[in-house]
Design an enzyme around this catalytic site. Structure first.
Site, mmCIF file in Angstrom:
data_model
loop_
_atom_site.group_PDB
_atom_site.id
_atom_site.type_symbol
_atom_site.label_atom_id
_atom_site.label_comp_id
_atom_site.label_asym_id
_atom_site.label_seq_id
_atom_site.Cartn_x
_atom_site.Cartn_y
_atom_site.Cartn_z
ATOM 1 N N SER A 148 0.864 -1.183 0.000
ATOM 2 C CA SER A 148 0.000 0.000 0.000
ATOM 3 C C SER A 148 0.901 1.233 0.000
ATOM 4 C CB SER A 148 -0.889 -0.037 1.247
ATOM 5 O OG SER A 148 -1.685 1.122 1.320
ATOM 6 N N LYS A 174 -0.915 -0.941 -4.532
ATOM 7 C CA LYS A 174 -2.151 -0.223 -4.172
ATOM 8 C C LYS A 174 -1.774 1.209 -3.878
ATOM 9 C CE LYS A 174 -4.857 -0.009 0.099
ATOM 10 N NZ LYS A 174 -5.588 -0.813 1.092
ATOM 11 N N LYS A 176 -2.929 4.956 -2.583
ATOM 12 C CA LYS A 176 -3.910 5.776 -1.886
ATOM 13 C C LYS A 176 -4.226 6.971 -2.773
ATOM 14 C CE LYS A 176 -4.139 3.652 2.143
ATOM 15 N NZ LYS A 176 -5.417 3.135 2.673
ATOM 16 N N GLU A 227 -11.107 0.917 -4.003
ATOM 17 C CA GLU A 227 -11.458 0.578 -2.623
ATOM 18 C C GLU A 227 -12.096 1.777 -1.920
ATOM 19 O OE1 GLU A 227 -8.022 -0.931 -0.610
ATOM 20 O OE2 GLU A 227 -8.951 -0.893 1.371
ATOM 21 N N ASP A 252 -14.079 -1.553 2.189
ATOM 22 C CA ASP A 252 -13.190 -1.748 3.343
ATOM 23 C C ASP A 252 -13.941 -1.235 4.580
ATOM 24 O OD1 ASP A 252 -11.275 -1.552 5.351
ATOM 25 O OD2 ASP A 252 -9.827 -0.390 4.203
ATOM 26 N N LYS A 276 -10.533 -7.241 6.850
ATOM 27 C CA LYS A 276 -9.565 -6.913 7.905
ATOM 28 C C LYS A 276 -10.129 -7.469 9.195
ATOM 29 C CE LYS A 276 -7.830 -2.528 6.102
ATOM 30 N NZ LYS A 276 -8.031 -1.071 6.192
ATOM 31 N N GLY A 304 -4.679 -4.537 5.570
ATOM 32 C CA GLY A 304 -3.679 -4.384 6.620
ATOM 33 C C GLY A 304 -3.907 -3.110 7.404
#
Ligand code: NPQ
Ligand code: MG
Length: 382
Positions: A148, A174, A176, A227, A252, A276, A304
């Site tokens: 990430s 991934k 952000k 996401e 998420d 998660k 995570g």
């Protein structure tokens, strides 16, 4: 999942530890930037009727502030001491499967509840000599590792960071994102990594329902998923976006239980699920969500929360279940921490993480290092 053959346990002692872990570099998301992690660990000592003693550790994934979810670490510690443990222990001997049902009438606080369940799981598995992967019925012995990548101020810096992770072997990137820099940065990363490297984005709720046309611009970059574009409670909004955007919508923050996940799937809001364990109240609920998703043809992957080697080991075992068909955010410990509190930190080889096979959740603590990062320790009056 097999049930423990070792029967019920009396909780003899609960120690709560707080540790301060500096991050190797600031981690910025659409909700803020963090430079260190203040983590609550739960250490339990259990005794069986036959006098067998065991102990185990859980890790609470709550952040310092209620910025990712309503929980925060001081609140988690308070609710564990003043509400969860008294309720849990009032009914006598237990095992990990008793934790969620006994705490069900106390609303919310999944991360706090999950940390308790996790410590008891670790302890009972250590006593029975069973690995978490075997307990869960995991099938993989190694799992693909994704990374990430935080938001960067400049595209140049971002590309340098991404190239570093590609060089380390991560099989999936991934990124952000937030409104403003999103399209340009996604385009630049896709250009850097080429068309064949799996690539996805995480908005951490930074968009609005009216952003469908904007998010559709991401379709051309062949992303695995977007996401959590919208606020956590906006399930209908996610369903509408899923109809409007070709890239699959992954939830998420919105997914906090198996029942809520079933609703989101039925409404068409959850085309892919990020599981998660802390967010959903523990590993046992995480398995129930995994099973639900498999039954509904929804791909899942393991998210995570910048876990230490405790949570990272347990996540690696969970992600070895057959429904985890997409690479998770289970990166090497060194992605976030210069040194971990375990003796065998998670590493990546050929882009993969080896699933732990030792009894318990699959870690051993480096007690000297753990002590050196501990900021407080307290024995709970039981
Ligand atoms: C997510 N995690 O998937 C979270 C968010 C998250 C690995 O992207 C400190 C600062 C701790 C930011 C834990 C990843 C955090 C954090 C989790 C962000 O949405
Ligand atoms: Mg996320």
């Amino acid at each position: 999942m097999t049930t423990s053959a070792t029967g019920k346990w009396t909780v003899e002692r609960v120690e709560l530890r707080r540790i301060a872990m500096p991050l190797v570099s600031p981690f910025r998301t659409s909700f803020g930037s963090q430079t260190d992690r203040d983590i609550l660990l739960v250490h339990v000592n259990l005794r069986s009727d036959e006098g067998v003693e065991t102990d185990g550790w859980g890790e609470c994934v709550a952040l310092s502030e209620p910025s990712y979810s309503p929980e925060y670490v001081d609140g988690a510690q308070h609710v564990i001491v003043h509400h969860l443990l008294p309720r849990l222990l009032a009914d006598g001997a237990l095992d990990a499967a008793d934790v969620a049902p006994r705490l069900a009438k106390l609303h919310g606080h999944p991360m706090a509840k999950g940390a308790i369940e996790m410590a008891i799981l670790d302890a009972q598995l250590r006593a029975s000599g069973q690995s978490f992967a075997s307990f869960l019925g995991a099938t993989a012995t190694r799992i693909p590792s994704g990374v990430s990548v935080g938001i960067h101020d400049t595209t140049d810096d971002l590309l340098t960071t991404v190239q570093g992770y590609v060089d380390e072997g991560y099989v999936r990137i991934k990124l952000k994102i937030e409104p403003g820099s999103d399209i340009e940065q996604v385009a630049a990363v896709r250009d850097l990594i080429g068309p064949d490297t799996p690539f996805q984005v995480d908005a951490n709720t930074a968009y609005r329902r009216t952003d469908g046309a904007h998010l559709r611009r991401l379709d051309e970059f062949d992303l695995l998923l977007i996401e959590q574009p919208l606020p956590e409670h906006d399930i209908i909004g996610h369903a509408r976006l899923a109809a409007e955007v070709d890239t699959p919508i992954c939830l998420d923050e919105s997914l906090v239980s198996v029942d809520g996940t079933a609703d989101a799937i039925e409404l068409g809001a959850c085309e892919i699920a990020n599981i998660k364990p802390g967010r959903v109240g523990g590993y046992l609920e995480a398995v129930r969500i995994h099973d639900l998703c498999v039954a509904n043809g929804i791909p899942v992957w393991c998210g995570g929360m910048l876990e230490t080697g405790i949570g990272r080991a347990a996540n690696a075992a969970l992600a070895a279940l057959p429904g985890f068909t997409l690479p998770g955010d289970i990166s090497a410990s060194t992605r976030f921490y210069a040194q971990d509190i375990v003796t065998d930190p998670i590493t990546i080889t050929d882009g993969h993480v080896t699933v732990p096979t030792t009894p318990g959740l699959g870690f051993d603590l480096d007690l000297a290092f753990l002590d050196s990062v501990t900021t407080s320790t307290s024995d709970v009056d039981l």
